[in-house]
Design a protein around this motif. Structure first.
Motif, PDB file in Angstrom:
ATOM      1  N   MET A 143      12.610   1.096   1.056  1.00 30.21           N
ATOM      2  CA  MET A 143      13.297   1.214   2.337  1.00 30.21           C
ATOM      3  C   MET A 143      12.398   1.680   3.473  1.00 30.21           C
ATOM      4  O   MET A 143      12.641   1.345   4.636  1.00 30.21           O
ATOM      5  N   LEU A 144      11.371   2.463   3.147  1.00 27.84           N
ATOM      6  CA  LEU A 144      10.463   2.947   4.193  1.00 27.84           C
ATOM      7  C   LEU A 144       9.171   2.147   4.261  1.00 27.84           C
ATOM      8  O   LEU A 144       8.402   2.295   5.216  1.00 27.84           O
ATOM      9  N   GLY A 145       8.907   1.340   3.239  1.00 25.35           N
ATOM     10  CA  GLY A 145       7.686   0.556   3.218  1.00 25.35           C
ATOM     11  C   GLY A 145       6.443   1.366   2.968  1.00 25.35           C
ATOM     12  O   GLY A 145       5.336   0.936   3.327  1.00 25.35           O
ATOM     13  N   LEU A 146       6.577   2.547   2.354  1.00 26.36           N
ATOM     14  CA  LEU A 146       5.405   3.372   2.081  1.00 26.36           C
ATOM     15  C   LEU A 146       4.493   2.676   1.076  1.00 26.36           C
ATOM     16  O   LEU A 146       4.932   2.191   0.051  1.00 26.36           O
ATOM     17  N   GLY A 147       3.208   2.641   1.402  1.00 26.35           N
ATOM     18  CA  GLY A 147       2.258   2.012   0.507  1.00 26.35           C
ATOM     19  C   GLY A 147       2.135   0.521   0.683  1.00 26.35           C
ATOM     20  O   GLY A 147       1.234  -0.101   0.131  1.00 26.35           O
ATOM     21  N   GLY A 148       3.053  -0.071   1.456  1.00 22.22           N
ATOM     22  CA  GLY A 148       2.973  -1.505   1.683  1.00 22.22           C
ATOM     23  C   GLY A 148       3.268  -2.308   0.431  1.00 22.22           C
ATOM     24  O   GLY A 148       3.733  -1.814  -0.591  1.00 22.22           O
ATOM     25  N   SER A 149       2.994  -3.583   0.493  1.00 20.15           N
ATOM     26  CA  SER A 149       3.275  -4.476  -0.631  1.00 20.15           C
ATOM     27  C   SER A 149       2.372  -4.217  -1.825  1.00 20.15           C
ATOM     28  O   SER A 149       2.686  -4.621  -2.940  1.00 20.15           O
ATOM     29  N   SER A 150       1.227  -3.547  -1.610  1.00 20.45           N
ATOM     30  CA  SER A 150       0.292  -3.305  -2.712  1.00 20.45           C
ATOM     31  C   SER A 150       0.833  -2.301  -3.721  1.00 20.45           C
ATOM     32  O   SER A 150       0.466  -2.323  -4.892  1.00 20.45           O
ATOM     33  N   LEU A 151       1.736  -1.410  -3.285  1.00 17.75           N
ATOM     34  CA  LEU A 151       2.262  -0.383  -4.178  1.00 17.75           C
ATOM     35  C   LEU A 151       3.438  -0.897  -4.995  1.00 17.75           C
ATOM     36  O   LEU A 151       3.445  -0.825  -6.223  1.00 17.75           O
ATOM     37  N   GLY A 152       4.443  -1.458  -4.358  1.00 20.97           N
ATOM     38  CA  GLY A 152       5.584  -2.006  -5.058  1.00 20.97           C
ATOM     39  C   GLY A 152       6.524  -0.938  -5.574  1.00 20.97           C
ATOM     40  O   GLY A 152       6.218   0.258  -5.569  1.00 20.97           O
ATOM     41  N   LEU A 153       7.712  -1.377  -6.028  1.00 23.98           N
ATOM     42  CA  LEU A 153       8.711  -0.444  -6.515  1.00 23.98           C
ATOM     43  C   LEU A 153       8.230   0.322  -7.733  1.00 23.98           C
ATOM     44  O   LEU A 153       8.437   1.530  -7.845  1.00 23.98           O
TER      45      LEU A 153
END
Length: 367
Positions: A143-153
């Motif tokens: 929901m906050l986009g922390l880490g961007g797409s590189s981190l993931g759920l």
């Protein structure tokens, strides 16, 4: 020499026996042969459970049709089946049942590890707040986009699980109530990360997003796909291999770190490895299915009750029992209020909370 079930386990770890003696061979069969038979029998029960669970739902699908669809997709036959039934079984129900099995096996495995390492029968990822931390990490990334797409759920859930577990250990270190301090620290951690998750949802989610996240946090296996099956089974498979290889170490940890060190076990390295493994398992499964509670609390105790204290038997038994348990809880949750599915976490809590209370009363009776 120590007597009793745990005493026999400790004697087996400590007493020297000649390499070629029959008693050693008998113990090796007891440890590995019985575990292999248990695993094989459990896998058969699990396969039957998955097959029957796949037939349950609003649309009737017979077990024969399930068999035919499986044979077709495995390339072993070309049996005519309805396209709708093929889609229901192969694209919807079978991935869901397999993810449920992986979640049950993995969470049960986490409970067995934590109960041994912490020497506390009430330890499991949900009670210790690890699941709540993983949920917060996943929600923060989603929901906050922390880490961007590189981190993931999964990455966010893993970091959240590590932070939550580190906080629990830190709080427990300053607690003055012995092993129960870990549980109290877990309660505090659960409340903290649950509040953080609610704050993120309140501040950044609209009503539709909040409803979806709340349903997921209660434990949801809706919309499972084959990539979820691959990820969950791969992580649980690695965890099972590591834990089975560490069975002797877990036996020793049940008697305390001093006993484990006296047996030549690298205590610090083993503890760190198994705790990281627990965080990885919890984070991956939470990112897929949400915070499913009490599975890791209940199933290891059931395995010990049925098969004794030795982890060479407890680990495969917990894996199988957890997988079968979650398959049937998910099936019941899916049909109880059909067509609206009940969150699977509600079903596990209905079973887990009474068992948790019984364990608390049992500990009080022994005090």
């Amino acid at each position: 020499m120590v007597v009793g079930e745990q005493g026999r386990a400790l004697n087996a770890l400590t007493l020297p026996v000649a390499a070629d003696s029959p008693s050693r061979r008998e113990r090796q069969w007891s440890r590995y042969g019985a575990a292999s038979v248990l695993t094989l029998g459990g896998l058969i029960v699990l396969a039957v459970s998955v097959g029957v669970a796949v037939t349950l739902g609003p649309a009737d699908v017979s077990l024969v049709n399930v068999r035919d669809i499986l044979l077709n997709h495995l390339g072993l036959a070309e049996i005519p089946v309805r396209v709708s039934e093929d889609a229901i079984v192969w694209q919807e129900r079978l991935p869901r049942a397999l993810v449920a099995a992986a979640c049950g096996a993995g969470l049960g495995l986490c409970g067995a590890i934590l109960q041994s390492l912490l020497r506390n029968p009430l330890a499991d990822p949900f009670v210790l707040g690890v699941s709540s931390g993983a949920s917060t990490g996943a929600v923060a990334v989603g929901m906050l986009g922390l880490g961007g797409s590189s981190l993931g759920l999964s990455g966010g859930a893993f970091l959240g699980a590590l932070v939550a577990f580190g906080l629990v250990l830190l709080l427990a270190r300053f607690a003055s109530s012995g092993t129960s301090g870990v549980i109290l620290a877990g309660v505090a951690s659960t409340q903290l990360f649950s509040a953080l998750t609610s704050l993120i949802m309140f501040a950044f989610a609209d009503s539709d997003e909040a409803r979806g996240v709340m349903f997921w946090l209660l434990g949801s296996l809706e919309g499972m796909r084959w990539n979820d099956v691959g990820l969950s089974t791969a992580v649980v498979g690695v965890g099972a291999i590591v834990c089975i290889a560490s069975a002797r170490s877990l036996d020793a940890f049940a008697f305390g770190e001093d006993v484990a060190a006296s047996l030549g076990i690298p205590v610090a390295r083993t503890r760190v490895l198994l705790l990281i493994l627990t965080a990885l398992l919890t984070a991956t499964l939470v990112s897929i299915a949400g915070a499913v509670g009490f599975v890791g609390l209940v199933l290891p105790h059931a395995a010990r009750l049925l098969f004794g204290q030795r982890h060479a038997r407890v680990i495969p038994a917990t894996i199988v029992l957890g997988a079968v348990f979650m398959v049937w809880v998910d099936a019941a949750s899916r049909v109880a209020f059909a067509p609206t599915p009940l969150p699977v976490g509600v079903g596990t809590a209905l079973v887990g909370v009474p068992v948790f209370v019984l364990l608390l009363l049992r500990r009080k009776g022994r005090a």
